[in-house]
Enzyme design. Structure first.
Site, mmCIF file in Angstrom:
data_model
loop_
_atom_site.group_PDB
_atom_site.id
_atom_site.type_symbol
_atom_site.label_atom_id
_atom_site.label_comp_id
_atom_site.label_asym_id
_atom_site.label_seq_id
_atom_site.Cartn_x
_atom_site.Cartn_y
_atom_site.Cartn_z
ATOM 1 N N SER A 94 0.815 -1.215 0.000
ATOM 2 C CA SER A 94 0.000 0.000 0.000
ATOM 3 C C SER A 94 0.850 1.268 0.000
ATOM 4 O O SER A 94 2.006 1.260 0.427
ATOM 5 C CB SER A 94 -0.900 0.037 1.234
ATOM 6 O OG SER A 94 -1.685 -1.115 1.309
HETATM 7 N N1 SAH Z 1 -0.183 -5.489 4.022
HETATM 8 C C1 SAH Z 1 0.584 -5.776 2.829
HETATM 9 C C2 SAH Z 1 -0.127 -5.441 1.536
HETATM 10 C C3 SAH Z 1 -1.254 -6.290 1.317
HETATM 11 S S1 SAH Z 1 -1.787 -6.567 -0.328
HETATM 12 C C4 SAH Z 1 1.933 -5.104 2.851
HETATM 13 O O1 SAH Z 1 2.216 -4.329 3.772
HETATM 14 O O2 SAH Z 1 2.709 -5.356 1.942
HETATM 15 C C5 SAH Z 1 -3.082 -7.668 0.148
HETATM 16 C C6 SAH Z 1 -2.620 -9.043 0.504
HETATM 17 O O3 SAH Z 1 -3.748 -9.763 0.981
HETATM 18 C C7 SAH Z 1 -2.073 -9.835 -0.658
HETATM 19 O O4 SAH Z 1 -0.801 -10.313 -0.354
HETATM 20 C C8 SAH Z 1 -3.082 -10.968 -0.821
HETATM 21 O O5 SAH Z 1 -2.499 -12.170 -1.268
HETATM 22 C C9 SAH Z 1 -3.625 -11.099 0.589
HETATM 23 N N2 SAH Z 1 -4.932 -11.742 0.714
HETATM 24 C C10 SAH Z 1 -6.003 -11.646 -0.109
HETATM 25 N N3 SAH Z 1 -7.035 -12.384 0.376
HETATM 26 C C11 SAH Z 1 -6.604 -12.938 1.543
HETATM 27 C C12 SAH Z 1 -7.196 -13.803 2.515
HETATM 28 N N4 SAH Z 1 -8.441 -14.266 2.389
HETATM 29 N N5 SAH Z 1 -6.456 -14.153 3.579
HETATM 30 C C13 SAH Z 1 -5.172 -13.714 3.745
HETATM 31 N N6 SAH Z 1 -4.556 -12.920 2.834
HETATM 32 C C14 SAH Z 1 -5.266 -12.523 1.762
#
Ligand code: SAH
Length: 246
Positions: A94
């Protein structure tokens, strides 16, 4: 008596060259570290404080965590810019301001135990771990879960626990949590997460149409268990996906 074999002039020259190469590499590394530190300070001033984030602990964490270590190498120079970046597997880290805003909204206390859904690069988890006691983070993509766990270990974070799984279901074995942060866009607030939120706790979560604009919601559970929701800002996150039914 210890005998020190005498070095020939040629050996001495090679030794001197080796030393100067090592010293130059060291100087370059520390110059690079100083550049990144300056970029971080500027990021906090121009993108975060200027937009109204004022919690001193959040600002200190954003100034400290080396965001360039959390993006693919070819993006390191862009790590402190005002936008999200790709981290592979179709996912993104993000925008720095959004990380700071979401962290501030959680009103973290130093002893707090936090759940993050969507570990991604591990950057948000590191920011949380600078402020709170323990961070439990769930990531659905196996490769990202492994890469971020390795990265966080290499950077010395001992209070972050990463597991691969479907974060919609939370982490029941570790519940309840004082704070929950979801960093992928959900269609609704997952009931298991409300369940796992401690009384008096706060959750931030983007909710909306998949691939459309979402609203960043602040969900609060008060001391007698009543849940209230407030819409904070429009945001855009990659979708929260679900594990296929077995
Ligand atoms: N917080 C992260 C950015 C997140 S991007 C950072 O600081 O880099 C969103 C993430 O959520 C992705 O890696 C995606 O694979 C994950 N995601 C999506 N659906 C999910 C779920 N049901 N459970 C866990 N992770 C999930």
């Amino acid at each position: 008596m210890v005998r020190c074999p005498k070095k020939t002039p040629r050996e001495l020259l090679i030794l001197a060259l080796r030393w100067s190469v090592a010293a130059a590499a060291l100087a370059a590394t520390s110059m690079e570290a100083a550049d990144f530190r300056a970029s971080r300070d500027r990021m906090v001033r121009e993108q975060i404080e200027s937009r109204g984030v004022s919690d001193a602990r959040v600002l200190a964490a954003m100034r400290k965590v080396p965001r360039h270590e959390f993006v693919p190498e070819q993006w390191a120079d862009a790590a402190y810019e005002d936008h999200p970046l790709p981290i592979g597997h179709g996912q993104t880290i993000s925008q720095p301001y959004v990380v700071a805003l979401m962290t501030e909204l959680l009103h973290l206390s130093p002893g707090a135990k936090i759940l993050e859904v969507g570990t991604g690069s591990g950057y948000q988890a590191a920011i949380l771990a600078e402020i709170a006691e323990e961070v439990y983070s769930v990531e659905i993509i196996e490769a990202l879960a492994k890469e971020s766990a390795d990265r966080l270990q290499r950077l010395g974070y001992k209070n972050i626990h990463v597991k691969r799984g479907d974060g919609y279901l939370g982490w029941p074995e570790q519940a309840p949590f004082e704070a929950i942060i979801v960093t992928a866009g959900a269609e609704h607030v997952p009931p298991p997460l409300i369940e796992q939120l401690k009384r008096g706790g706060r959750m931030v979560i983007p909710v909306g149409e998949p691939h459309g604009e979402q609203s960043l919601l602040l969900v609060e559970k008060d001391i007698d268990g009543t849940v209230s929701t407030r819409n904070v800002a429009p945001v855009l996150f990659v979708p929260l996906t679900r594990e296929p039914a077995k």
